[in-house]
Design an enzyme around this catalytic site. Sequence first.
Site, PDB file in Angstrom:
ATOM      1  N   CYS A 137      47.565  -8.932  20.452  1.00  0.00           N
ATOM      2  CA  CYS A 137      47.247  -7.836  19.526  1.00  0.00           C
ATOM      3  C   CYS A 137      48.212  -7.757  18.346  1.00  0.00           C
ATOM      4  O   CYS A 137      47.894  -7.163  17.318  1.00  0.00           O
ATOM      5  CB  CYS A 137      47.238  -6.511  20.267  1.00  0.00           C
ATOM      6  SG  CYS A 137      45.997  -6.426  21.582  1.00  0.00           S
ATOM      7  N   HIS A 163      47.873  -0.947  14.870  1.00  0.00           N
ATOM      8  CA  HIS A 163      46.937  -1.619  15.767  1.00  0.00           C
ATOM      9  C   HIS A 163      46.079  -0.558  16.422  1.00  0.00           C
ATOM     10  O   HIS A 163      46.583   0.430  16.959  1.00  0.00           O
ATOM     11  CB  HIS A 163      47.717  -2.422  16.806  1.00  0.00           C
ATOM     12  CG  HIS A 163      46.876  -2.912  17.935  1.00  0.00           C
ATOM     13  ND1 HIS A 163      45.668  -3.546  17.731  1.00  0.00           N
ATOM     14  CD2 HIS A 163      47.056  -2.859  19.288  1.00  0.00           C
ATOM     15  CE1 HIS A 163      45.142  -3.864  18.909  1.00  0.00           C
ATOM     16  NE2 HIS A 163      45.970  -3.460  19.860  1.00  0.00           N
ATOM     17  N   ASN A 173      39.345  -1.650  20.638  1.00  0.00           N
ATOM     18  CA  ASN A 173      40.511  -2.516  20.440  1.00  0.00           C
ATOM     19  C   ASN A 173      40.010  -3.926  20.146  1.00  0.00           C
ATOM     20  O   ASN A 173      39.509  -4.614  21.034  1.00  0.00           O
ATOM     21  CB  ASN A 173      41.376  -2.488  21.696  1.00  0.00           C
ATOM     22  CG  ASN A 173      42.652  -3.312  21.552  1.00  0.00           C
ATOM     23  OD1 ASN A 173      42.788  -4.129  20.659  1.00  0.00           O
ATOM     24  ND2 ASN A 173      43.583  -3.105  22.471  1.00  0.00           N
TER      25      ASN A 173
END
EC number: 2.3.1.180
Length: 323
Positions: free
Chosen positions: A114, A250, A280
């Site tokens: 990520c 993020h 996500n």
Amino acid sequence: MTTRAVIRGVGHYLPDRVFENAEFAETLDTSDEWIRSRSGIERRHFAAEGQGTADLAARAARAALTDAGLAPDDIDAVIVATSTADLTFPSAATMVQAELGMTGGFAFDVQAVCAGFVFALANANGMILSGQANRVLVIGAETFSRILDWTDRGTCVLFGDGAGALILERGDGTGTVQDRGILASDLNSDGRFRDILYVDGGVSTQTTGHLRMQGKEVFRHAVEKLAQTAHRALEKAGLGPNDVDWIVPHQANLRIIKATAQKMGLGMDRVVVTVQDHGNTSAASIPLALSVGKARGQIQPGQIVVVEAIGGGLAWGSVVFRW
């Protein structure tokens, strides 16, 4: 004069298939309310059968090129941040290079889960500052739907597919915080925490594997480490939280985003949030949010933006730039 890596254009691409929270209730012991209350996510996009990460990346790249008014041959390098490349090799980046029709330059992937886009952005900045490239196409692209355990309600409801792209271009600055472009970055990793977020497969096991996560532990590390890395990057740039116009974090979990903003002493009115619509998307989440933030009219020329991310590894970092 000082060389700066300046943002020339952004773009994104999301697959057509939109999967609403309520659809999970057909196969899992969950609900729209359960998912929203724990993550802030309402829906996400899933890639179509036969649609790979490189395809998503190439579509986002074309959108960024259009936004910048550039052609593929104007690009010197392509960096794709991804943990879900279509093949063990070659890299997704070389596949994008071919899809765009580029016959020159160079291309490679970055894998920091990520945090991948932040790591790729810092690397692209270094290439421009060192004279390796004048224009770098930096892409975050993922098809996390291919590594999810659809029986695990703690993980499969959180992730989505998508891609975002940003073009960095060599520019001249004065060496002060008034310059446009990247002003500072901060990168970190700590392999001791591998087991709290990982995929239980890979080349050595000859399996693709599934994503595994200890949610409470990831949450704890995320809030602490994201605030720390943002403060360090701002300090390196000679700036403080009060100088920040936008945080583009993020997009993993709305509770993490809110807690990190609070830890930095910033209100949510200065945070670009897209997690509700995308879930996500790992390395794709920051460039997706940057592109959406620009399209919404939130991010304006001359503003100070901080991007920050944490992912498996653990790997985490941040970049500060003036739009």
